[in-house]
Design a protein around this motif. Structure first.
Motif, PDB file in Angstrom:
ATOM      1  N   GLY B   2       0.804  -1.224   0.000  1.00  0.00           N
ATOM      2  CA  GLY B   2       0.000   0.000   0.000  1.00  0.00           C
ATOM      3  C   GLY B   2       0.830   1.262   0.000  1.00  0.00           C
ATOM      4  N   ILE B   3       0.116   2.377  -0.015  1.00  0.00           N
ATOM      5  CA  ILE B   3       0.750   3.703   0.029  1.00  0.00           C
ATOM      6  C   ILE B   3       0.771   4.168   1.483  1.00  0.00           C
ATOM      7  CG2 ILE B   3       0.255   6.138  -0.481  1.00  0.00           C
ATOM      8  CD1 ILE B   3      -0.587   5.356  -3.251  1.00  0.00           C
ATOM      9  N   SER B   4       1.853   4.801   1.885  1.00  0.00           N
ATOM     10  CA  SER B   4       1.855   5.415   3.215  1.00  0.00           C
ATOM     11  C   SER B   4       1.474   6.872   3.064  1.00  0.00           C
ATOM     12  CB  SER B   4       3.255   5.297   3.837  1.00  0.00           C
ATOM     13  OG  SER B   4       4.172   6.044   3.068  1.00  0.00           O
ATOM     14  N   LEU B   5       0.753   7.364   4.059  1.00  0.00           N
ATOM     15  CA  LEU B   5       0.269   8.752   4.009  1.00  0.00           C
ATOM     16  C   LEU B   5       0.734   9.489   5.252  1.00  0.00           C
ATOM     17  CD1 LEU B   5      -3.399   7.772   3.107  1.00  0.00           C
ATOM     18  CD2 LEU B   5      -1.874   8.979   1.565  1.00  0.00           C
ATOM     19  N   ARG B   6       1.124  10.724   5.038  1.00  0.00           N
ATOM     20  CA  ARG B   6       1.471  11.553   6.185  1.00  0.00           C
ATOM     21  C   ARG B   6       1.028  12.968   5.909  1.00  0.00           C
ATOM     22  NH1 ARG B   6       6.149  14.257   7.601  1.00  0.00           N
ATOM     23  NH2 ARG B   6       7.238  13.420   5.792  1.00  0.00           N
ATOM     24  N   ALA B   7       0.256  13.500   6.882  1.00  0.00           N
ATOM     25  CA  ALA B   7      -0.231  14.872   6.733  1.00  0.00           C
ATOM     26  C   ALA B   7       0.181  15.687   7.950  1.00  0.00           C
ATOM     27  CB  ALA B   7      -1.744  14.887   6.591  1.00  0.00           C
ATOM     28  N   GLU B   8       0.551  16.940   7.692  1.00  0.00           N
ATOM     29  CA  GLU B   8       0.912  17.831   8.797  1.00  0.00           C
ATOM     30  C   GLU B   8       0.164  19.139   8.645  1.00  0.00           C
ATOM     31  OE1 GLU B   8       5.124  18.230   8.603  1.00  0.00           O
ATOM     32  OE2 GLU B   8       5.474  16.115   9.093  1.00  0.00           O
ATOM     33  N   SER B   9      -0.625  19.435   9.670  1.00  0.00           N
ATOM     34  CA  SER B   9      -1.369  20.704   9.739  1.00  0.00           C
ATOM     35  C   SER B   9      -2.161  20.965   8.475  1.00  0.00           C
ATOM     36  CB  SER B   9      -0.400  21.864  10.006  1.00  0.00           C
ATOM     37  OG  SER B   9       0.315  21.661  11.197  1.00  0.00           O
ATOM     38  N   LEU B  10      -2.820  19.963   8.002  1.00  0.00           N
ATOM     39  CA  LEU B  10      -3.603  20.105   6.774  1.00  0.00           C
ATOM     40  C   LEU B  10      -4.820  20.987   7.023  1.00  0.00           C
ATOM     41  CD1 LEU B  10      -3.057  18.679   4.065  1.00  0.00           C
ATOM     42  CD2 LEU B  10      -4.773  16.995   4.683  1.00  0.00           C
ATOM     43  N   GLY B  11      -5.059  21.926   6.102  1.00  0.00           N
ATOM     44  CA  GLY B  11      -6.203  22.811   6.273  1.00  0.00           C
ATOM     45  C   GLY B  11      -6.946  22.996   4.952  1.00  0.00           C
ATOM     46  N   LYS B  12      -8.266  23.157   5.059  1.00  0.00           N
ATOM     47  CA  LYS B  12      -9.059  23.378   3.840  1.00  0.00           C
ATOM     48  C   LYS B  12     -10.246  24.260   4.173  1.00  0.00           C
ATOM     49  CE  LYS B  12     -10.871  22.787  -0.253  1.00  0.00           C
ATOM     50  NZ  LYS B  12     -10.263  23.410  -1.449  1.00  0.00           N
ATOM     51  N   SER B  13     -10.446  25.302   3.382  1.00  0.00           N
ATOM     52  CA  SER B  13     -11.577  26.196   3.585  1.00  0.00           C
ATOM     53  C   SER B  13     -12.338  26.337   2.272  1.00  0.00           C
ATOM     54  CB  SER B  13     -11.087  27.579   4.023  1.00  0.00           C
ATOM     55  OG  SER B  13     -10.303  27.468   5.172  1.00  0.00           O
ATOM     56  N   TYR B  14     -13.606  26.664   2.402  1.00  0.00           N
ATOM     57  CA  TYR B  14     -14.426  27.006   1.235  1.00  0.00           C
ATOM     58  C   TYR B  14     -14.960  28.399   1.456  1.00  0.00           C
ATOM     59  CZ  TYR B  14     -14.524  22.106  -0.151  1.00  0.00           C
ATOM     60  OH  TYR B  14     -14.176  20.850  -0.538  1.00  0.00           O
ATOM     61  N   SER B  26      -9.084  21.696   9.654  1.00  0.00           N
ATOM     62  CA  SER B  26      -8.252  22.675  10.340  1.00  0.00           C
ATOM     63  C   SER B  26      -7.130  21.966  11.070  1.00  0.00           C
ATOM     64  CB  SER B  26      -9.142  23.444  11.306  1.00  0.00           C
ATOM     65  OG  SER B  26      -8.423  24.427  11.970  1.00  0.00           O
ATOM     66  N   ASP B  27      -5.916  22.245  10.649  1.00  0.00           N
ATOM     67  CA  ASP B  27      -4.741  21.774  11.372  1.00  0.00           C
ATOM     68  C   ASP B  27      -4.774  20.252  11.584  1.00  0.00           C
ATOM     69  OD1 ASP B  27      -3.166  22.505  14.571  1.00  0.00           O
ATOM     70  OD2 ASP B  27      -2.309  22.189  12.580  1.00  0.00           O
ATOM     71  N   LEU B  28      -4.983  19.553  10.495  1.00  0.00           N
ATOM     72  CA  LEU B  28      -5.131  18.103  10.570  1.00  0.00           C
ATOM     73  C   LEU B  28      -3.773  17.421  10.384  1.00  0.00           C
ATOM     74  CD1 LEU B  28      -7.892  16.715  10.869  1.00  0.00           C
ATOM     75  CD2 LEU B  28      -7.855  16.246   8.439  1.00  0.00           C
ATOM     76  N   SER B  29      -3.394  16.603  11.308  1.00  0.00           N
ATOM     77  CA  SER B  29      -2.120  15.878  11.196  1.00  0.00           C
ATOM     78  C   SER B  29      -2.357  14.403  11.454  1.00  0.00           C
ATOM     79  CB  SER B  29      -1.102  16.407  12.208  1.00  0.00           C
ATOM     80  OG  SER B  29      -0.830  17.770  11.954  1.00  0.00           O
ATOM     81  N   PHE B  30      -1.818  13.568  10.615  1.00  0.00           N
ATOM     82  CA  PHE B  30      -1.979  12.128  10.810  1.00  0.00           C
ATOM     83  C   PHE B  30      -0.937  11.394   9.979  1.00  0.00           C
ATOM     84  CE2 PHE B  30      -3.745  11.268   6.650  1.00  0.00           C
ATOM     85  CZ  PHE B  30      -4.353  12.466   6.303  1.00  0.00           C
ATOM     86  N   ALA B  31      -0.776  10.129  10.289  1.00  0.00           N
ATOM     87  CA  ALA B  31       0.113   9.268   9.512  1.00  0.00           C
ATOM     88  C   ALA B  31      -0.554   7.910   9.381  1.00  0.00           C
ATOM     89  CB  ALA B  31       1.458   9.132  10.182  1.00  0.00           C
ATOM     90  N   ILE B  32      -0.526   7.400   8.173  1.00  0.00           N
ATOM     91  CA  ILE B  32      -1.148   6.091   7.887  1.00  0.00           C
ATOM     92  C   ILE B  32      -0.082   5.238   7.225  1.00  0.00           C
ATOM     93  CG2 ILE B  32      -2.950   4.869   6.620  1.00  0.00           C
ATOM     94  CD1 ILE B  32      -4.612   7.468   6.795  1.00  0.00           C
ATOM     95  N   ASP B  33       0.159   4.063   7.793  1.00  0.00           N
ATOM     96  CA  ASP B  33       1.181   3.186   7.233  1.00  0.00           C
ATOM     97  C   ASP B  33       0.664   2.483   5.995  1.00  0.00           C
ATOM     98  OD1 ASP B  33       2.130   2.216  10.556  1.00  0.00           O
ATOM     99  OD2 ASP B  33       2.901   3.844   9.267  1.00  0.00           O
TER     100      ASP B  33
END
Lengths: 864, 225
Positions: B2-14, B26-33
């Protein structure tokens, strides 16, 4: 009833609710609404432009015939030829007695000035209502050739008061003096573009028509604001005819109207046919856009039904929406129509100019009734077009309607119906084509063409569905997924793609049909020219620029030309207008010496040509042209009566020959009978056969040297005349070419419109492509393939339809409307080029959807 | 793999001009192996679908960083993202989103064909695995909701994607059918080991994942007890 249940809504409030709901729907989808309105308004505009062109041309011609503000109650004309003695005026005055009428004699001639045809009206200025107010009639009478012109004539030719202008008539040249302009009234605004008004006596003297006139109009001179009763006019007409005898003909207003109706009938028949083209193209454009607008809302309609809205109420809703589109589309169409009218009027002007005088067609604004007609047409078409999708939307089960496939299931349910309708309309078309014309209006032929188009439109979905399994196999076998997807989508979405295909098919079909007709006519004309234009040189008066004119050559001139060195033989031909069986027609006297038997254009239903010619030369009877025979329902062996100066003469018809010079028809007699029957020897034109046909140039130099410089002749070689005939031929189709162009442009708009609406309706599908990893350019490629499929289908069916329509036009409409037969000819290269043009231009219609795909949020930006 | 994912302080507004800006993430951080099955839970409007669309490269994000297999996702252009989606991602939607004009076989085969592979046997085998081997020639309208979703699962996996994004895959199904779909996904996850990011309302569905992340008002919050 449960006390807590609300009372049922009143019918009025239901209607009002659906009315506002339907309008809100339009506002909710501005792009789709705008595109739909655009299609509808364009279709309406086309029809409105045609109506305006028709009205304008008819009015212009009517005003060319009328020369006074108030139409004449009665008119007196010659029974054959054009001129009659002005001593008739005294006879009429005597016959009138104390009856409150005044006379307005008129001498109408066509002259040439500045290389153009002008209408010259010689009027009795003392009596005529055309005398410019405030102008002293003595000025008019005292100045030789003093002329007044309408303001538009002065402006067009940059002429000024006081200027002298040489004009030619026959072989003479006369100088006119411009005295001023006629005030711009409604009447004068509609006079032909090129018009001179001069005093009658000066016209007679200067143009060699001493003591001759062409018409006497009787104008009511009774109490103001009263009109003569019908009974009085009828009695007066009968009394005048009896007193004046057979040397003149008394025409009522109705008979005069039928004269120019008859002259215009062929042109208007042509315009009607083109209106049919415009109407069909407009109808398919409107029906296409409206159908798409409904198709994309099937899920919404299904939901409404699930919520308990009855099928009847759904129908009401859709009818209201169609109504909104019809009314708004019609109103926008009125605006469009003005612009289109300008284009069509110019084309109409050129067409009429080949037959008559250059008309002064004003692009006046539409009347209220015409605006109402435009809106009514738009509304009518929308309501008719909504019927099919309305039935489908309300008969398909709601569950099916909610599923995407439900639409196609609904379409599949109707396949057998489409085959049935295709066959039914095809049969009706065939039956209609066999029906006879009514008053020369080939309504059966027009109906056949219309029914053929509808038959074709039903064939499309039937054929697509029948071929679907084959397409599916082909799609599965394709290597690249993008074209495979295109083919699958094209095959499956027949309810939508057939709309776009129908539009292309209808437009191209009508265009090809007309192109086939023009090509067939041109080929026939060329063959006819080959057979009939056998002389080496043709001579006629210099001012005789149209097919019929009153100017003639003289017998002396004929003898002089005949005696010129190098001349083998000279054939004379005199053409006179004549009323035959109450209809305007022509008498011709000819030094005819041969007919061909074994040609593509032999005599029609006649004995061998050598036998016919011998009998003709012996004076045993007459020949008639094919249009004459059809118009007057005559066959070989029948007898026909025609006017002469000594009264009507009846002779037997020996043969029917092919002629394409007039639709009124010609009755042909040997030249030797001209003098005894009509009292003249003046030929209208001469055909010269030379001893050395290859030395035409040197002969012409010799001839010019022989003739006086005061004599102005129009001399053409065989090639020159052929070219001129073909030039006139093409010019007479000006309005046809204009409308063909409009039909093609509208067709392209229709494809583009359909593509954009289809794309709009499939935005979720395209969003899914994006999720699956289809690149933007691959999506465009998909659209490209689908467009190619749509257009190719439309072209294929359009060509087939066009050949059928062409056959109807050539063999049915043409024959019944004009009276002549033309040989079938297939212009393969022209048709191929047309298809190529349409194909290429339709690909340009991809620009709009490509732009929309690019704009992320509109189409592919949908979130799933 | 699979693909590994890593996000740091991800933000999205409309937001539209003139209207207040709506912060969705808002300020989303996570890591997926790689190979991990992560479930995103949250109420409607919490930003689950938006997150999935950002991971898919359909929607851009406004702030923060996101790495897929160590590659900065935000720096790729549209074509690169599209090709990555084509090659390495699969999607399962709540409303199936099958092409109505393609049969079950053709729907499943499409992603493979887009990647230049035409393997009829593989498609039939996968359809067999999802229990629809006999219905390969049927069109979506001829299938039940559960069957359509099974086709969608097969379509999502035919090209062996390394990342599977599933947005409420059982949302439109009854409990029993939904369970069957999840069982299928579980089975195929064990077989092909893609990374799975699945959004759901259902706790029962969430238990299939290796890990649950709770999204509230655009942020990850600790799991409610």
């Amino acid at each position: 009833m449960d006390a807590l249940s609300p009372p049922p809504p009143s019918p009025v409030s239901t209607i009002l609710f659906f009315l506002s709901y339907s309008f809100r729907n339009l506002r909710r989808t501005p792009l789709a609404t705008a595109l739909t309105l655009f299609g509808i308004s364009l279709g309406t505009a086309i029809v409105l432009a045609i109506v305006q062109a028709d009205r304008s041309s008819l009015l212009s011609f009517k005003n060319a015939v009328n020369h006074v503000k108030n139409p004449a109650v009665l008119s007196i004309v010659a029974p054959s030829g054009t001129f009659f003695p002005d001593t008739t005026i005294d006879e009429v005055e005597g016959a009138l007695g104390p009856a409150p009428f005044r006379l307005s004699p008129l001498l109408e001639l066509t002259v040439v000035a500045k290389g153009q045809i002008f209408l010259l009206k010689g009027l009795d200025f003392l009596e005529s209502a055309d005398r410019p107010p405030g102008k002293n009639p003595r000025d008019v009478l005292s100045v030789p050739g003093g002329a007044y012109l309408p303001p538009h004539t002065l402006a067009l030719w940059h002429l000024k008061t006081g200027e002298s202008l040489p004009v030619s008539y026959g072989t003479k040249t006369v100088t006119l003096k411009i005295l001023g302009e006629i005030p711009e009234t409604l009447r004068t605004r509609m006079l032909p573009r090129n018009t001179f008004l001069i005093d009658l006596s000066w016209a007679q003297e200067l143009f060699g028509r001493n003591a001759q006139i062409t018409r006497i109009d009787l104008l009511w001179d009774g109490q103001k604001k009263t009109k003569p009763s019908h009974a009085l006019v009828t009695r007066l007409a009968q009394s005048l005819q009896k007193d004046l005898g057979k040397k003149v003909r008394v025409l009522s207003r109705k008979e005069r109207k039928s004269q120019y109706d008859s002259m215009l009938s062929a042109y208007r028949s042509n315009l009607t046919a083109l209106s049919l083209v415009a109407f069909l193209v407009a109808y398919f454009l409107i029906a296409n856009t409206l159908l798409l607008f409904v198709v994309r809302r099937r899920a919404e309609i299904a939901t409404l039904r699930l919520l308990g809205v009855t099928a009847r109420e759904i129908r009401l809703l859709l009818v209201f929406e169609a109504g909104w589109f019809g009314v708004l589309g019609g109103l926008f169409g009125i605006l469009w129509g003005q612009s289109l009218a300008t284009v069509t009027l110019r084309a109409v002007s050129r067409t009429i100019a080949t037959m008559f005088l250059p008309p002064h067609l004003l692009p006046s604004s539409t009347s209220f009734s015409e605006d109402l007609l435009a809106v009514a047409f738009s509304l009518g078409v929308c309501l008719v077009a909504i019927y099919a999708p309305l039935r489908e939307a309300t008969t398909i089960a709601p569950v099916l309607g909610l599923s995407r496939m439900g639409e196609e299931e609904g379409a599949l349910l109707g396949q057998k119906k489409f085959w049935g309708l295709f066959v039914l309309f095809g049969l009706l078309s065939f039956i209609s084509s066999r029906l006879p014309a009514v008053h020369r209006f080939p309504w059966g032929g027009y109906a056949a063409a219309l029914l053929a188009v509808f038959s074709g439109s039903f064939l499309i979905p039937a054929l697509l569905s029948a071929l679907a399994p084959l397409f599916r196999k082909l799609s599965a076998s394709l290597e690249h997924p993008v074209p495979a997807l295109s083919l699958s989508a094209f095959t499956a979405t027949t309810s939508r793609t057939r709309i776009a295909i129908s539009g292309v098919m209808a437009s191209l079909g009508m265009v090809v049909g007309i192109v086939v007709m023009i090509s067939s006519f041109e080929r026939t004309l060329n063959l006819w020219i080959d057979e009939n234009l056998t002389a080496d040189v043709y001579i006629k008066p210099a001012t005789c620029l149209s097919s019929y004119c009153t100017e003639t050559l003289t017998d002396d001139l004929y003898r002089k030309i005949k005696g010129t060195e190098g001349v083998l033989r000279v054939a004379r031909y005199t053409l006179l207008s004549a009323m035959i069986a109450g209809k305007p027609s022509y008498l011709a006297y000819s030094d005819l010496d041969r007919f061909y038997q074994k040609t593509p254009l032999p005599l029609v239903d006649s004995p061998p040509s050598s036998q016919v010619l011998r009998a003709f030369m012996e004076g045993q009877g007459v020949l008639v042209s094919e249009p004459f025979a059809n118009r007057f329902q005559k066959e070989v062996g029948d007898r026909v009566t025609y006017p002469t100066r000594k009264g009507p003469v009846t002779r037997k018809i020996l043969g029917i020959y092919r002629d394409y010079s007039t639709i009124e028809g010609i009755l042909l007699l040997p030249y030797g009978q001209l003098l005894p029957e009509q009292g003249t020897l003046a030929p209208s034109n001469l055909s010269l056969f030379l001893l050395h046909p290859d030395k035409v140039g040197s002969f012409l130099s010799r001839l010019n040297g022989t003739l006086s410089p005061d004599i102005h002749l129009l001399i053409r070689s065989q090639d020159g005349l052929r070219n001129r005939i073909l030039e006139v031929f093409h010019q007479s189709f000006s309005v046809t070419y204009a409308l063909l162009f409009i039909a093609i442009v509208v067709s392209i708009f229709g494809v583009s419109n359909s593509l954009v609406l289809l794309l709009y309706e499939r935005r979720r599908e395209f969003a899914l492509y994006r999720y699956l990893g289809l690149l933007y350019r691959e999506q465009i490629l998909m659209l490209f393939f689908e467009t190619v499929l749509i257009v190719l289908w439309g072209i294929l069916m359009g060509v087939v339809l066009g050949l059928i329509v062409g056959a109807i036009i050539v063999f049915v409409i043409n024959r019944e409307a004009f009276g002549w037969t033309i040989l079938w000819h297939l212009p393969t290269m022209n048709i191929f080029l047309l298809c190529l043009l349409l194909f290429t231009a339709s690909l340009l219609s991809l620009l709009a959807p490509a732009y929309l795909l690019r704009r992320d949020r509109t189409i592919a930006g949908e979130r799933l | 793999m699979g693909i590994s994912l890593r996000a740091e302080s991800l933000g999205k507004s409309y937001g539209r001009p003139g209207a207040p800006i709506q912060k969705v993430l808002s300020d989303l951080s996570f890591a997926i192996d790689d190979g991990e099955w992560v479930v995103i839970m949250g109420d409607s409007g919490s930003g689950k679908s938006t997150l999935l669309n950002i991971l898919a490269g359909i929607d851009p994000f406004d702030s923060g960083t996101l790495f897929l297999d160590g590659r900065p996702w935000g720096e790729l252009n549209d074509e690169e993202k599209t090709l990555t989606r084509r090659r390495d991602m699969g999607f399962i939607f709540q409303n199936y989103n099958l092409f109505p004009f393609l049969s079950a076989f053709e729907n499943v085969a499409l992603p493979a064909r887009l990647n230049g592979r035409r393997d009829r046997e593989a498609v039939l085998a996968l359809l067999g695995e999802v229990g629809l081997g006999e219905k390969a020639g049927k069109f979506p309208s001829q299938l039940s909701g559960g069957e359509q979703q099974r086709v969608a699962v097969a379509r999502a996996l035919i090209h062996r994607p390394r990342l599977l994004l599933a947005d409420e895959p059982t949302g439109a199904l009854d409990h029993l059918t939904g369970e069957r779909i999840l069982d299928l996904m579980h089975q195929l996850h064990r077989e092909f080991r893609p990374t799975i990011v699945m959004s759901t309302h259902s706790l029962d569905a969430a238990r299939y994942g290796d890990r649950i992340l709770h999204l509230r008002d655009g942020r990850f919050v600790p799991s409610p007890s």
